[in-house]
Design a protein around this motif. Structure first.
Motif, PDB file in Angstrom:
ATOM      1  N   TYR A  56       0.991  -1.216  -0.011  1.00  0.00           N
ATOM      2  CA  TYR A  56       0.073   0.066   0.105  1.00  0.00           C
ATOM      3  C   TYR A  56       0.911   1.174  -0.071  1.00  0.00           C
ATOM      4  O   TYR A  56       0.651   2.248  -0.800  1.00  0.00           O
ATOM      5  CB  TYR A  56      -0.951  -0.041   1.183  1.00  0.00           C
ATOM      6  CG  TYR A  56      -1.663   1.277   1.340  1.00  0.00           C
ATOM      7  CD1 TYR A  56      -2.910   1.190   0.538  1.00  0.00           C
ATOM      8  CD2 TYR A  56      -1.572   2.461   2.114  1.00  0.00           C
ATOM      9  CE1 TYR A  56      -3.675   2.369   0.531  1.00  0.00           C
ATOM     10  CE2 TYR A  56      -2.221   3.669   1.950  1.00  0.00           C
ATOM     11  CZ  TYR A  56      -3.382   3.703   1.369  1.00  0.00           C
ATOM     12  OH  TYR A  56      -4.385   4.681   1.357  1.00  0.00           O
TER      13      TYR A  56
ATOM     14  N   ARG B 102       0.284   2.525  -3.449  1.00  0.00           N
ATOM     15  CA  ARG B 102      -0.895   3.436  -3.079  1.00  0.00           C
ATOM     16  C   ARG B 102      -2.343   2.813  -3.639  1.00  0.00           C
ATOM     17  O   ARG B 102      -2.906   3.649  -3.895  1.00  0.00           O
ATOM     18  CB  ARG B 102      -0.780   4.775  -3.908  1.00  0.00           C
ATOM     19  CG  ARG B 102       0.855   5.425  -3.999  1.00  0.00           C
ATOM     20  CD  ARG B 102       0.732   5.802  -2.410  1.00  0.00           C
ATOM     21  NE  ARG B 102       1.753   6.932  -2.268  1.00  0.00           N
ATOM     22  CZ  ARG B 102       2.871   6.953  -2.113  1.00  0.00           C
ATOM     23  NH1 ARG B 102       3.358   5.634  -2.285  1.00  0.00           N
ATOM     24  NH2 ARG B 102       3.737   8.089  -1.931  1.00  0.00           N
TER      25      ARG B 102
ATOM     26  N   GLY C 213      -0.018   1.915   5.767  1.00  0.00           N
ATOM     27  CA  GLY C 213       1.244   2.275   4.786  1.00  0.00           C
ATOM     28  C   GLY C 213       2.482   2.547   6.079  1.00  0.00           C
ATOM     29  O   GLY C 213       3.474   2.921   5.350  1.00  0.00           O
TER      30      GLY C 213
ATOM     31  N   ARG D  72       2.293   7.519   6.907  1.00  0.00           N
ATOM     32  CA  ARG D  72       3.174   6.535   6.543  1.00  0.00           C
ATOM     33  C   ARG D  72       4.598   6.696   6.760  1.00  0.00           C
ATOM     34  O   ARG D  72       5.157   7.660   7.004  1.00  0.00           O
ATOM     35  CB  ARG D  72       3.054   6.798   4.834  1.00  0.00           C
ATOM     36  CG  ARG D  72       3.820   5.725   3.951  1.00  0.00           C
ATOM     37  CD  ARG D  72       3.786   5.932   2.882  1.00  0.00           C
ATOM     38  NE  ARG D  72       2.392   5.854   2.298  1.00  0.00           N
ATOM     39  CZ  ARG D  72       1.754   6.831   1.732  1.00  0.00           C
ATOM     40  NH1 ARG D  72       2.220   8.232   1.667  1.00  0.00           N
ATOM     41  NH2 ARG D  72       0.470   6.688   1.279  1.00  0.00           N
TER      42      ARG D  72
END
Length: 288
Positions: free
Chosen positions: A30, A34, A235, A286
């Motif tokens: 991820y 993305r 993330g 993230r």
């Protein structure tokens, strides 16, 4: 009562350590690509059966068979991403996620075609639980936890010290800047697909070593894997570990008040609570 609670917490930490492996794979994909790649579920199953073949058919010991599970699931995930999911990504994360779900259904049925629907177990020695202070620990559980920790340590070392690991972190942090610096985002995407799906397959075998496997092994695990990634911070690789341990302990403690059939509801509740109270997860942004 206290001993029971401590036993459940101990079980939850062991389960969470194993859960962290596929959760890291999911969240790493991820972070770099993305989109939520739910085909992780199918690679959990493929890794579990690849390890089964290595262990039962070829007679390899379980610690060696998990490496085979990693390689087979990683290669399978790479091929699937290259020919099925990568062409879908320009259409947006939603289209790619839907394609990943469809891919999962196809791959699970391929496994069902070859192996059938029967439950299968690995060829493992029968060992008594270790007991101390009123607590029980299965030697197989401990071995699984050690393998999971070694796999995570290798990944963190790879990300921290290798050139490709640093490139993965750069693309996850800022893909445009990474491209300007000359980092090949396509090559990095292929690498993260291989590593992420390999971790999913390795995690699938670890889950199977503790129970049994069938073609729906990954399907049953994906909600918990997704919940761990969301709770820790989607993330974030350290977040996936924290989320997995949190979910593992929460699921075990839920047995104090819930029937075991409802323990999967803990993942739903955790996702709802996190999205309501802390949408970015426990560790937030993230972070590779």
């Amino acid at each position: 009562m206290l001993t029971e609670v401590v036993q459940l917490v101990l079980n939850g930490l062991m389960a969470g350590t194993i859960l962290a492996v596929p959760a890291i794979g999911f969240t790493a994909i991820y972070a770099v690509l993305r989109f939520p790649n739910f085909s992780v579920a199918s690679q959990v199953t493929i890794g579990a059966f690849a390890g089964y073949v290595a262990n039962v058919t070829f007679g390899l010991p379980a610690p060696v068979a998990v490496a085979f599970a990693f390689l087979v699931a990683g290669f399978s995930g790479l091929v699937c991403d290259e020919f099925v999911l990568r062409p879908m990504r320009p259409a947006g994360p939603l289209a790619a996620a839907i394609a990943a779900v469809a891919l999962t259904i196809v791959l699970e049925n391929v496994v069902r075609f070859w192996f059938g629907n029967d439950l299968r177990g690995y060829d493992l020695p029968v060992l008594r639980d270790w007991r101390f202070a009123g607590l029980r620990v299965s030697p197989q559980q401990l071995e699984n936890g050690v393998i999971a920790i070694i796999a995570m340590a290798c990944l963190f070392g790879f990300l921290a010290f290798s050139r490709m690991g640093k490139a993965m972190r750069a693309v996850a942090d800022n893909p445009m800047l990474a491209s300007i610096k000359g980092i090949d985002s396509v090559a990095v995407g292929r690498l993260v697909s291989f590593v992420g799906m390999g971790l999913a397959g390795l995690g699938g075998m670890l889950l199977g070593l503790d129970t049994s496997i069938d073609p729906l092994t990954g399907f049953r695990a994906i909600l918990t894997v997704f919940a761990a990634a969301v709770v820790g911070g989607l993330g974030s690789i350290p977040g996936a570990v924290v989320g997995a341990l949190t979910i593992g302990v929460a699921e075990e403690l839920s047995l104090l008040v819930l029937d075991p059939a409802y323990r999967s509801a803990v993942g739903f509740v955790a996702i709802l609570l996190v999205l309501t109270l802390r949408p970015r997860g426990i560790l937030g942004e993230r972070a590779f």
